[in-house]
Scaffold this active site. Structure first.
Site, short mmCIF file in Angstrom:
data_model
loop_
_atom_site.label_atom_id
_atom_site.label_comp_id
_atom_site.label_asym_id
_atom_site.label_seq_id
_atom_site.Cartn_x
_atom_site.Cartn_y
_atom_site.Cartn_z
N HIS A 466 0.83 -1.18 0.11
CA HIS A 466 -0.02 -0.10 -0.09
C HIS A 466 0.81 1.38 0.20
O HIS A 466 0.38 2.26 -0.35
CB HIS A 466 -0.96 0.10 1.19
CG HIS A 466 -2.30 0.93 0.94
ND1 HIS A 466 -2.58 1.53 -0.23
CD2 HIS A 466 -3.34 0.67 1.83
CE1 HIS A 466 -3.86 2.01 -0.16
NE2 HIS A 466 -4.22 1.52 1.14
N ASP A 470 -2.34 2.11 -4.72
CA ASP A 470 -3.52 2.61 -3.94
C ASP A 470 -4.53 1.47 -4.04
O ASP A 470 -4.56 0.80 -4.88
CB ASP A 470 -3.80 3.93 -4.46
CG ASP A 470 -3.21 5.14 -4.09
OD1 ASP A 470 -2.24 4.94 -3.04
OD2 ASP A 470 -2.76 6.09 -4.84
#
Length: 495
Positions: A466, A470
């Site tokens: 992450h 995204d």
């Protein structure tokens, strides 16, 4: 006069360590700065050097003990018997009559792409032993594979530079063979350690002989895969895997039991270096990456129909079976072009985008999970992908993958469905930023155009970093994979 050897400073906030390995025993001669033992903390491995030359005295902290900073590990008795050079470099006696005058260095062989070091796990010969050309001298362990080092020439092992437990670089010197000759015939192989194959005496790998002896396996029960039928360590492992386990009690030492009955049913086995590395890298992955998993499901109807229609023609033309992995590989390559951050990696404060796909295909082996890499999978045909997967899968199961074949991957596919897994969250293979988990195909009732129909469904899981991927990118990637598999014509149209 004696010198105390104590635990060195271990680093900020690290207060204790475990004694992993002693490289010396009481009575051994040691030289200044020679490595005495190895400590392990929860973050790093620390080697403890000798601060003075002398003879190894008392070992206070045995292997497996937990010690604090500045704790006493051992003592060195200075003076009498002090070593002016490392004991591991002990010279051999005078060369055998008839041997040559030259000496040959035994170097660390090529370990593979980006692999910079290995650990000397076992020496099969000692200083002063006569060796034949190509006879196995020692075994090195890297993060993924074991490497046996053969003698480059016949002669006498006159010096061992890197003792067992020593970590060596990719171009380090391991030993010296004195009185070297270029023909192994100067040192005949004894009948007790060789087998005649096709009129030739074949020397089995020492690690294989050791494994056979420990397991009580006859040489006749093992098929050799080495040169001229030589039995290698992996051949013994495969033979043991194919043989039912004996009913005798295990040779390993059980830990302190709660009851006597429990003790007879427990077994303690030291983790292999491969398993230790898998454990370390998986934990590092969790600690380093901001790992998150997103899920979707795919209707496999169209892929299964396409495969059924063309599998015979495909195998007849290309000489390999048409499986599902080529469809998933193609679908992932297609999706990675649209979402390039899933195919990228973090290097410090930079993001490195890969304009190619080196696809890692996770494969289970008797020794643990390995990930052979199919290079430039994005430019390969279905047939090329299937051939590469079959070939590398077989090499992985046979333990014949080189380090180079497991390096450089940019994305990974893991198929837990072959073991019956319905849903899982795969762990990233660092430094990669994405891994796709495939699962079992299972018939489920689905609502299609207002009607309940039975469809072969598979859950898909994408674990991603992450920090650079995204949620939108991760979901988009999985949707594109789903679309490509549910309508394989999209792959032909690049849609």
């Amino acid at each position: 006069m004696s010198t105390e050897i104590r635990v060195p400073t271990l680093g900020e906030s690290v207060t204790e360590a475990t004694v992993a390995t002693w490289f010396k025993k009481p009575g051994d001669a040691v030289a200044v700065d020679e490595m005495l033992c190895e400590l392990e903390t929860d973050k790093v491995t620390v080697e403890v050097p000798a601060t003075a030359a002398g003879v190894m005295g008392e070992i206070v902290a045995a292997e497996g003990e937990t010690v604090g900073v500045d704790a006493l590990l051992a003592t060195i008795v200075e003076g009498s018997g002090a070593a002016s050079a490392p004991a591991k470099a002990t010279k051999a006696p005078a060369k055998a009559e008839g041997s040559g005058d030259a000496s040959v260095d035994v170097m660390v062989p090529t370990l593979g792409e980006s692999v910079t070091e290995a650990t000397v796990s076992t020496w099969f010969k000692k200083v002063g032993d006569t060796v034949a050309q190509d006879e196995m001298l020692c075994e090195l362990e890297t993060d993924k594979v074991s490497v046996e080092v053969p003698a480059p020439a016949a002669g006498i092992l006159s010096e061992i530079v890197a003792a067992e437990g020593t970590t060596v670089g990719a171009s380090a010197k391991l030993a010296v063979i004195g009185g070297a000759t270029t023909s192994a015939s100067d040192t005949p192989v004894t009948a007790a350690s060789a087998t005649s194959v096709g009129g030739k005496d074949v020397e089995d790998a020492p690690s294989a002989k050791k494994a056979m002896a420990e397991a009580g396996v006859s040489r006749d029960a093992v098929t050799g895969s080495g040169r001229d039928g030589r039995i290698m360590k992996d051949d013994v492992a495969k033979a043991l895997a194919a043989t039912p386990a004996p009913s005798a009690a295990p040779a390993s030492v059980p830990r302190a039991p709660v009851t006597a009955d429990d003790a007879s049913r427990e077994e303690r086995v030291k983790m292999t270096r491969l398993r230790q590395t898998i454990a370390r890298r998986l934990k590092e992955s969790q600690n380093t990456a901001a790992m998150l998993t997103t899920y979707n499901e795919v209707d496999m109807t169209e892929v299964m129909a396409l495969r059924k229609e063309y599998k015979e023609l495909f195998e007849k033309k290309h000489g390999t079976k048409l499986g599902f992995m080529s469809f998933f590989t193609k679908a992932c390559c297609h999706a990675l072009r649209e979402v390039p951050e899933v195919n990228a990696e973090i290097d410090g404060t930079d993001v490195v985008y890969k304009n190619f796909v080196h696809m890692g295909i996770a494969a289970g082996t008797p020794s643990g999970l390995v990930v052979p890499v199919i290079r430039d999978a994005d430019s390969m045909s279905f047939a090329d992908i299937e051939k590469a997967i079959a070939e590398k899968g077989k090499r992985a199961r046979d333990g014949k993958l080189s380090m180079a074949e497991m390096q450089g991957g940019t994305f990974t596919i893991s198929n837990g469905g072959v073991y019956g897994s319905l849903m899982s969250s795969p762990i990233l293979n660092p430094p990669q930023s994405g891994i796709l988990g495939m699962h079992k195909i299972q018939d489920r009732p689905m609502a299609i155009n207002g009607q309940v129909v039975i469809r072969p469904m598979m859950y898909l899981a994408l674990s991603y970093d992450h920090r650079i991927v995204d949620g939108k990118g991760a979901v988009t990637f999985l949707v594109r994979v789903k679309e490509a598999l549910e309508d394989p014509r999209r792959l032909l149209m690049d849609l």
